[in-house]
Structures are given as C-alpha cells and as structure tokens.
Scaffold this active site. Structure first.
Site, PDB file in Angstrom:
ATOM      1  N   ASN A  24       0.965  -1.142   0.064  1.00  0.00           N
ATOM      2  CA  ASN A  24      -0.134  -0.106   0.055  1.00  0.00           C
ATOM      3  C   ASN A  24       0.930   1.299  -0.078  1.00  0.00           C
ATOM      4  O   ASN A  24       1.506   1.649   0.965  1.00  0.00           O
ATOM      5  CB  ASN A  24      -0.829  -0.075   1.252  1.00  0.00           C
ATOM      6  CG  ASN A  24      -1.790   1.189   1.353  1.00  0.00           C
ATOM      7  OD1 ASN A  24      -1.888   2.173   0.395  1.00  0.00           O
ATOM      8  ND2 ASN A  24      -2.372   1.414   2.165  1.00  0.00           N
TER       9      ASN A  24
ATOM     10  N   LYS B 279       0.034   4.354  -0.153  1.00  0.00           N
ATOM     11  CA  LYS B 279      -0.330   5.576   0.169  1.00  0.00           C
ATOM     12  C   LYS B 279       0.016   6.608  -0.677  1.00  0.00           C
ATOM     13  O   LYS B 279       0.194   6.784  -1.710  1.00  0.00           O
ATOM     14  CB  LYS B 279       0.073   5.558   1.849  1.00  0.00           C
ATOM     15  CG  LYS B 279      -0.183   4.356   2.687  1.00  0.00           C
ATOM     16  CD  LYS B 279      -0.172   4.458   3.798  1.00  0.00           C
ATOM     17  CE  LYS B 279      -0.308   3.297   4.684  1.00  0.00           C
ATOM     18  NZ  LYS B 279      -0.541   3.385   6.419  1.00  0.00           N
TER      19      LYS B 279
ATOM     20  N   HIS C 121     -10.000   1.089   4.298  1.00  0.00           N
ATOM     21  CA  HIS C 121      -8.678   1.316   5.231  1.00  0.00           C
ATOM     22  C   HIS C 121      -8.958   2.255   6.399  1.00  0.00           C
ATOM     23  O   HIS C 121      -9.679   3.236   6.189  1.00  0.00           O
ATOM     24  CB  HIS C 121      -7.704   2.262   4.081  1.00  0.00           C
ATOM     25  CG  HIS C 121      -6.301   1.816   4.956  1.00  0.00           C
ATOM     26  ND1 HIS C 121      -5.911   2.976   5.584  1.00  0.00           N
ATOM     27  CD2 HIS C 121      -5.144   1.048   4.732  1.00  0.00           C
ATOM     28  CE1 HIS C 121      -4.784   2.672   6.113  1.00  0.00           C
ATOM     29  NE2 HIS C 121      -4.106   1.657   5.679  1.00  0.00           N
TER      30      HIS C 121
ATOM     31  N   GLU D 266      -7.459   4.987   7.146  1.00  0.00           N
ATOM     32  CA  GLU D 266      -7.047   6.373   6.934  1.00  0.00           C
ATOM     33  C   GLU D 266      -8.247   6.664   6.183  1.00  0.00           C
ATOM     34  O   GLU D 266      -8.363   8.019   5.927  1.00  0.00           O
ATOM     35  CB  GLU D 266      -5.771   6.282   6.140  1.00  0.00           C
ATOM     36  CG  GLU D 266      -4.754   6.045   7.194  1.00  0.00           C
ATOM     37  CD  GLU D 266      -3.315   5.578   6.524  1.00  0.00           C
ATOM     38  OE1 GLU D 266      -3.148   5.693   5.418  1.00  0.00           O
ATOM     39  OE2 GLU D 266      -2.543   5.162   7.199  1.00  0.00           O
TER      40      GLU D 266
ATOM     41  N   GLU E  64      -5.720  -4.949  10.438  1.00  0.00           N
ATOM     42  CA  GLU E  64      -4.687  -3.683  10.568  1.00  0.00           C
ATOM     43  C   GLU E  64      -5.226  -2.927  11.730  1.00  0.00           C
ATOM     44  O   GLU E  64      -5.927  -1.854  11.775  1.00  0.00           O
ATOM     45  CB  GLU E  64      -4.759  -2.848   9.636  1.00  0.00           C
ATOM     46  CG  GLU E  64      -4.303  -3.506   8.024  1.00  0.00           C
ATOM     47  CD  GLU E  64      -3.762  -2.311   7.133  1.00  0.00           C
ATOM     48  OE1 GLU E  64      -2.592  -2.636   6.796  1.00  0.00           O
ATOM     49  OE2 GLU E  64      -4.330  -1.461   6.819  1.00  0.00           O
TER      50      GLU E  64
ATOM     51  N   GLY F 247       1.679   2.749  10.765  1.00  0.00           N
ATOM     52  CA  GLY F 247       2.659   3.789  10.567  1.00  0.00           C
ATOM     53  C   GLY F 247       3.782   4.035  11.919  1.00  0.00           C
ATOM     54  O   GLY F 247       4.129   5.013  12.032  1.00  0.00           O
TER      55      GLY F 247
ATOM     56  N   SER G 230       3.056  -1.409  10.653  1.00  0.00           N
ATOM     57  CA  SER G 230       4.469  -1.362  10.696  1.00  0.00           C
ATOM     58  C   SER G 230       5.038  -2.795  10.584  1.00  0.00           C
ATOM     59  O   SER G 230       5.902  -3.033  11.499  1.00  0.00           O
ATOM     60  CB  SER G 230       4.708  -0.967  12.161  1.00  0.00           C
ATOM     61  OG  SER G 230       3.984   0.380  12.340  1.00  0.00           O
TER      62      SER G 230
HETATM   63  P1  PGA Z   1       2.418   0.995   7.689  1.00  0.00           P
HETATM   64  O1  PGA Z   1       0.902   1.097   7.023  1.00  0.00           O
HETATM   65  O2  PGA Z   1       3.097  -0.560   7.125  1.00  0.00           O
HETATM   66  O3  PGA Z   1       3.150   2.088   7.252  1.00  0.00           O
HETATM   67  O4  PGA Z   1       2.010   0.743   9.209  1.00  0.00           O
HETATM   68  C1  PGA Z   1       0.021  -0.054   6.788  1.00  0.00           C
HETATM   69  C2  PGA Z   1      -1.178   0.051   6.436  1.00  0.00           C
HETATM   70  O5  PGA Z   1      -1.582   1.136   6.749  1.00  0.00           O
HETATM   71  O6  PGA Z   1      -1.800  -0.271   5.383  1.00  0.00           O
END
Ligand code: PGA
Length: 246
Positions: A6, A8, A91, A93, A161, A167, A208
């Site tokens: 992902n 982002k 997601h 976010e 998640e 993050g 993470s």
């Molecule tokens: P991250 O994000 O690996 O940066 O923690 C994972 C995600 O939100 O899909």
C-alpha cells in the site's frame, strides 16, 4: 504468501513508481509469493495497463458512487478498466475521514460487481482489558460479509490492521502471539456462518510490518500475508520483505 504494498501517498514520482514495479516483478517470480501493488491512482494508470507480469494491481480506495456527477471520485469500473484486480476498501485512513461501515460495504459491492477482489481492512483503535475490541472486529467483518452472496464472500481478502500499530516501527507492531490469536479469532468469526470454510479466506496483517519483524510475524501466526505501507515504498526494504517470506 501475499505481499500487498500500500504505497499510500509516499510515492510521488513516476521514476519511483517504476523502480518499485521493477522490484515487484523480480519478487513475483519467486515461488509461493503473490505481489499486489496499490499505487496512487495516476501510477496505477501508468503501470497496470498492458501488465503481463505476475504482479497484480490494487486500487487504494474506490468511490462508493457508480459514476456520473461525482467530481474527484474514481469508480470501480475505471479501476478495473486499467487492469487492476483488487481494491482496498475500508482502510482506517479512509474511515478516519468519515467512511462508515455502510460506505465500506457499498465499495466492496461495487468492487465485486466490476470483478475486483476487495481487500477489506478491519482493525480496532485500541485494545481494552475486557476485550470489547473483539466485538468491534466481529461487527466490522459481519456487516460486509453478511450482505454479500456466498460466491462474493469467497472473493474477499481480509486485512487485519489494528490502528494503534499503523505507521510506526516494527518495535511497536503487534507481537507474533497476539497476531496468532487474532487470526484464529477472525477465522472463527468467518466460520460462524459467514463462509463455508474459514481457511479459504485469505487473512493478511498490516501495521508497521518491516524487514525486522515480518518473518517472526509470518511464522506460526496463520496469516496468509501482509498489507505493508511505508516499508513497501523503499526498494531495498521491499525486496527484503519479499525475500523474507518466500
Ligand atoms: P504501515 O501501513 O505499514 O506504514 O504501518 C500499513 C497500512 O496502513 O496499510
């Protein structure tokens, strides 16, 4: 193992997008590894059309509208038309920007209607000692699965998640033991009448995942792969992440 990257909004040049795609193609040649890239929409349009490699593409999000007068939205039909085969829905976010379970469901339905497999993100904000978060997870799964046909349910990939682990760094991610417990729980929820065989549904973990913790999270936890954010946008780390589980 599935590695879904992902990107982002970390990737902001076509050069970077192409370098990551080149690395993905090499990794996808490894046995037992399925690589899915979820680039920002312009790079999805750049990389996915005419793709003959074993790499698959996903949208990071799709519109809940079916098209027409919806400025700024990218529909499932448009995503499918460039050759993507997956769509991330729900997601955290996106949910943080007001996306409700009802919207997530309609996105999943639109994805399926256009031949895209939804990667349904679920995850609690925080853990409480009375384990209310388990009910929260159950509800997030049920609200989508129960509204789909059995055939559609089998297309859905679940990405667990936990928001508290997204993050950050590998040190703050979930432990392998807690992940194993959650994967069992998710499969139990799925097996409680939502899918015939809970093992048939792919369950990914995200939050993470880095080269430093991926292998221990994979070993024995029962996950079918990872949805990886920041670490998947660094070419070196991405290669390490693919190699560690193949
Ligand atoms: P991250 O994000 O690996 O940066 O923690 C994972 C995600 O939100 O899909």
């Amino acid at each position: 193992m599935m590695i879904a990257a992902n990107w982002k909004a970390y990737v902001e040049t076509p050069q970077k997008a192409k370098a990551l795609f080149a690395a993905a193609k090499k990794l996808a040649a490894r046995k037992g590894l399925e690589i899915v890239l979820a680039p920002p929409a312009p790079y999805l349009g750049l990389l996915a059309p005419g793709n003959r490699s074993k790499v698959s593409f996903a949208a990071q999000d799709i519109s809940d509208s079916m098209g027409g007068a919806a400025t700024g939205e990218v529909t499932a039909a448009a995503i499918a038309s460039v050759g993507a085969t997956y769509a991330i829905v729900g997601h955290s976010e996106r949910r943080a920007r007001g996306e409700t379970d009802a919207i997530v469901l309609s996105k999943a339905q639109h994805a399926l209607a256009h031949g895209l497999r939804p990667i349904l993100c679920i995850g609690e904000h925080e853990r409480d000692s009375e384990a209310h978060y388990l009910q929260f997870i159950r509800a997030q799964i049920s609200v989508v699965f129960s509204a789909l046909t059995m055939q559609e349910r089998l297309q859905v990939v679940v990405a667990y998640e936990p928001i508290w682990a997204i993050g950050k760094t590998s040190a703050e991610a979930i432990t392998p033991e807690d992940l194993a417990e959650m994967v069992l729980y998710i499969r139990k929820v799925l097996g409680d009448g939502l899918v015939g065989d809970a093992q048939a549904t792919k369950v990914l973990y995200g939050g993470s995942v880095e080269p430093g913790n991926e292998r221990s999270l994979a070993g024995g936890s029962g996950v079918d792969g990872f949805l990886i954010g920041h670490a998947s946008t660094n070419v070196q780390d991405f290669i390490l992440l693919g190699k560690a589980v193949s």
